[in-house]
Design a protein around this motif. Sequence first.
Motif, mmCIF file in Angstrom:
data_model
loop_
_atom_site.group_PDB
_atom_site.id
_atom_site.type_symbol
_atom_site.label_atom_id
_atom_site.label_comp_id
_atom_site.label_asym_id
_atom_site.label_seq_id
_atom_site.Cartn_x
_atom_site.Cartn_y
_atom_site.Cartn_z
ATOM 1 N N GLY A 284 17.906 42.537 25.915
ATOM 2 C CA GLY A 284 18.625 42.822 24.669
ATOM 3 C C GLY A 284 18.809 41.614 23.765
ATOM 4 N N VAL A 285 18.041 40.544 23.999
ATOM 5 C CA VAL A 285 18.154 39.344 23.152
ATOM 6 C C VAL A 285 17.260 39.494 21.918
ATOM 7 N N LEU A 286 16.089 40.099 22.113
ATOM 8 C CA LEU A 286 15.174 40.374 21.004
ATOM 9 C C LEU A 286 15.037 41.882 20.834
ATOM 10 N N CYS A 287 14.752 42.305 19.596
ATOM 11 C CA CYS A 287 14.402 43.711 19.393
ATOM 12 C C CYS A 287 12.994 43.776 18.803
ATOM 13 N N CYS A 288 12.356 44.896 19.046
ATOM 14 C CA CYS A 288 10.964 45.062 18.634
ATOM 15 C C CYS A 288 10.882 46.211 17.636
ATOM 16 N N ARG A 289 10.158 45.979 16.541
ATOM 17 C CA ARG A 289 9.928 47.063 15.581
ATOM 18 C C ARG A 289 8.414 47.189 15.364
ATOM 19 N N GLU A 290 7.917 48.419 15.482
ATOM 20 C CA GLU A 290 6.474 48.605 15.311
ATOM 21 C C GLU A 290 6.201 49.122 13.904
ATOM 22 N N GLU A 291 5.379 48.398 13.173
ATOM 23 C CA GLU A 291 5.024 48.812 11.806
ATOM 24 C C GLU A 291 3.522 48.756 11.655
ATOM 25 N N GLN A 292 2.954 49.829 11.183
ATOM 26 C CA GLN A 292 1.500 49.948 10.987
ATOM 27 C C GLN A 292 0.718 49.443 12.208
ATOM 28 N N GLY A 293 1.167 49.888 13.358
ATOM 29 C CA GLY A 293 0.453 49.575 14.597
ATOM 30 C C GLY A 293 0.629 48.160 15.087
ATOM 31 N N CYS A 294 1.576 47.418 14.499
ATOM 32 C CA CYS A 294 1.772 46.020 14.900
ATOM 33 C C CYS A 294 3.248 45.784 15.245
ATOM 34 N N ARG A 295 3.498 45.068 16.336
ATOM 35 C CA ARG A 295 4.883 44.859 16.783
ATOM 36 C C ARG A 295 5.454 43.565 16.195
ATOM 37 N N HIS A 296 6.682 43.678 15.707
ATOM 38 C CA HIS A 296 7.387 42.514 15.152
ATOM 39 C C HIS A 296 8.698 42.326 15.906
ATOM 40 N N TYR A 297 9.102 41.068 16.038
ATOM 41 C CA TYR A 297 10.283 40.772 16.857
ATOM 42 C C TYR A 297 11.347 40.045 16.050
ATOM 43 N N ASP A 298 12.604 40.379 16.350
ATOM 44 C CA ASP A 298 13.753 39.727 15.722
ATOM 45 C C ASP A 298 14.831 39.498 16.763
ATOM 46 N N LEU A 299 15.666 38.490 16.508
ATOM 47 C CA LEU A 299 16.842 38.286 17.352
ATOM 48 C C LEU A 299 17.803 39.432 17.116
#
Length: 332
Positions: A312-327
């Motif tokens: 639960g330190v990072l979250c993942c968001r998938e956009e246009q088939g690509c994963r992006h990470y944020d704190l």
Amino acid sequence: MIQQVHSHPDIYRIRVDLPDNPLQYLNAYVIKGVSGNLVIDTGFNRPECKRALCQGLQELDIRLQSDTSLFITHLHADHSGLVGLFAQAGCPIYMHPVDYQYLVDSEDGSTWKAAEDNFMREGMPPAEIKTQFSNQARTFSPDPHFPVNPVHDGDCLHLAGCDLQVIHTPGHTPGLCCLYLPKEEVFFTSDHILFDITPNIQVWYHMKQALQRYLESLQKVWELPVRLALPGHREGDTSIAGRIDEIVAHHDRRLAEICHLAGLYPHSTAYDIAPHMTWSMRGKQWKDFPPTQKWFALGETLAHIEYLVDYGVLCCREEQGCRHYDLVRTET
Ligand SMILES: [Zn+2]
Ligand SMILES: [Zn+2]
């Protein structure tokens, strides 16, 4: 080149050079018994490795026949590549079934394809992925058509006049097994514990949380009494606990580094983050990394990201088939 590393039982190391590979060489170990022998790991399926292994066995006066067994510690081609030599000669072959199945599944290229698709989702450009086709792990992999004696955690094997304990230590690969001689306190650590370099931890499609599993497997053997540790690459040591602590600290630093970078470069892909990490590639810049090293580096970055997402330190968001990470921001 052979070197005796233990007496009673007599254990030898055959140094199998790995050309054009940063690992430099593989340690194939041989326990030479009165009524049989055990070989542990082989080297890549390429002529240079075959020559070195066969020459070493010849110097030890060991013929490949049914009284010589082979134990493959894990699926990686630098350890399993020459299994065919042993299979043809009718030598009993031992390996964990999970890693064996992975070799079988790899034959039609589907496991590589799954890894490529995954790396594409993590931001690796298709052109970069194409350069992976020369990866030594693919080129020099073994023929997986060999009969296997499956081994499991806690099994006791009586081979080459020795009682050997199988210790399953998933992490570096899902089925990696170390071997342990309890009476002599000799521990064959394979790539679970290396002393001069840090074992690579990757993401696996059929093993979730590779880093978590790896750290658990390090703790599993921390208290094991060890007088002689014999690793899969480079040189060994006379104890393991101190080295395990160093490896754990290394992964803690990596996790902290990724958190720092995720804060610095919000909404990044794993491929965006990897070049900013600290890699010990003899002072080379990311852009000058050989393709295979980029592949391993991205895999290692991902193993740490997977760990941080799970906690639960990072979250993942998938956009246009690509994963992006944020704190993950906690409200205060
Ligand atoms: Zn390995
Ligand atoms: Zn290895």
